[in-house]
Motif scaffolding. Sequence first.
Motif, short mmCIF file in Angstrom:
data_model
loop_
_atom_site.label_atom_id
_atom_site.label_comp_id
_atom_site.label_asym_id
_atom_site.label_seq_id
_atom_site.Cartn_x
_atom_site.Cartn_y
_atom_site.Cartn_z
N PHE A 47 0.76 -1.21 -0.03
CA PHE A 47 0.03 0.16 0.05
C PHE A 47 0.87 1.15 -0.08
O PHE A 47 0.75 2.01 -0.96
CB PHE A 47 -1.06 0.01 1.16
CG PHE A 47 -1.63 1.41 1.44
CD1 PHE A 47 -2.79 1.52 0.59
CD2 PHE A 47 -1.26 2.20 2.21
CE1 PHE A 47 -3.60 2.57 0.70
CE2 PHE A 47 -2.07 3.32 2.53
CZ PHE A 47 -3.10 3.64 1.85
N PHE A 48 1.70 1.32 1.05
CA PHE A 48 2.33 2.61 1.08
C PHE A 48 3.36 2.85 -0.24
O PHE A 48 3.50 4.17 -0.65
CB PHE A 48 3.28 2.62 2.44
CG PHE A 48 2.29 2.83 3.56
CD1 PHE A 48 1.84 3.77 3.97
CD2 PHE A 48 2.62 1.73 4.47
CE1 PHE A 48 1.13 3.98 5.03
CE2 PHE A 48 1.94 1.88 5.70
CZ PHE A 48 0.98 2.68 5.98
N SER A 108 1.24 3.65 -3.15
CA SER A 108 0.70 5.08 -3.21
C SER A 108 1.65 6.06 -3.28
O SER A 108 1.19 7.10 -4.07
CB SER A 108 0.09 5.08 -1.74
OG SER A 108 -0.96 4.14 -1.45
N VAL A 116 2.09 6.27 -7.29
CA VAL A 116 0.71 6.68 -7.65
C VAL A 116 0.73 8.37 -7.49
O VAL A 116 0.41 9.28 -8.51
CB VAL A 116 -0.46 6.33 -7.32
CG1 VAL A 116 -1.78 6.99 -7.56
CG2 VAL A 116 -0.51 4.81 -7.94
N VAL A 117 1.01 8.66 -6.11
CA VAL A 117 0.89 10.20 -6.04
C VAL A 117 2.08 10.93 -6.82
O VAL A 117 1.70 11.92 -7.47
CB VAL A 117 1.21 10.39 -4.36
CG1 VAL A 117 1.43 11.80 -4.14
CG2 VAL A 117 0.05 10.07 -3.68
N THR A 142 3.72 14.56 0.97
CA THR A 142 2.89 13.35 0.92
C THR A 142 3.55 12.17 0.53
O THR A 142 3.82 11.02 1.11
CB THR A 142 1.63 13.47 -0.08
OG1 THR A 142 0.84 14.64 0.39
CG2 THR A 142 0.81 12.45 0.11
N LEU A 146 4.77 9.27 2.93
CA LEU A 146 4.43 7.56 2.31
C LEU A 146 5.52 6.67 2.28
O LEU A 146 5.59 5.48 2.83
CB LEU A 146 3.71 7.58 1.09
CG LEU A 146 2.35 7.99 1.33
CD1 LEU A 146 1.92 8.49 -0.31
CD2 LEU A 146 1.26 7.15 1.79
N ASP A 158 6.51 3.30 4.58
CA ASP A 158 6.82 2.21 3.81
C ASP A 158 8.09 1.60 4.38
O ASP A 158 8.03 0.19 4.78
CB ASP A 158 6.70 2.38 2.35
CG ASP A 158 7.57 1.35 1.69
OD1 ASP A 158 6.75 0.15 1.48
OD2 ASP A 158 8.52 1.20 1.24
#
Length: 214
Positions: free
Chosen positions: A49-50, A53, A56-57, A74, A78, A82
Amino acid sequence: LFRQNKMRNTDSNSDDIEDVSLFDADDDVSRRSKKSKIRHPVASFFHLFFRVSAIVVYLLCELLTSSFIACMVTIILLLSCDFWAVKNVTGRLMVGLRWWNQVDDDGRSHWVFEARKVSAQGSKTSSEAESRIFWLGLITCPMIWVIFAFSALFSFKVKWLAVVVMGVVLQGANLYGYIRCKVGSRKNLTSMATSYLGKQFLRQTVAKEDQTAS
């Protein structure tokens, strides 16, 4: 029980290996854990997830907001989450590995690499599915950040270099640490690859003999 390898940053570069008991003794389970079943779904989720993400960000930040500071903060948060989760939680649960650095009373730095020992019955706490998820995420994401680094460099996006370098460093550190845990301080990648190829050849030979006999 875990196998612990300590690498001391001294002039002699000596390695100390000792057996230690870490975490709970009831971590050992039966051979059923070797099946392709995800035994730690929460850990498997946050393992990806981290880091996903953050990627993606980074890709969509210019579409989501015009604030570079907000995107940078951000992504770094993340990446930091992670790094901590993979280093301290998901590696232990999903593949039975852990690494860290510690400084002794003399000010010497020690790199400690731990791997859970397989019991006499060959039992494990991680499944094959979890192992695939762990190593796929661990190897793929740092490679993506390396691509981002070259892309930012060649496209002259200097302001993003600090962010992508942070991604390379944090996720690359986890990758290096877990490779050292997996391979061991006295093995190299060449010997591991040779052993893997030998096992695959032996399995194919046995399978062909079984088919011929049947």
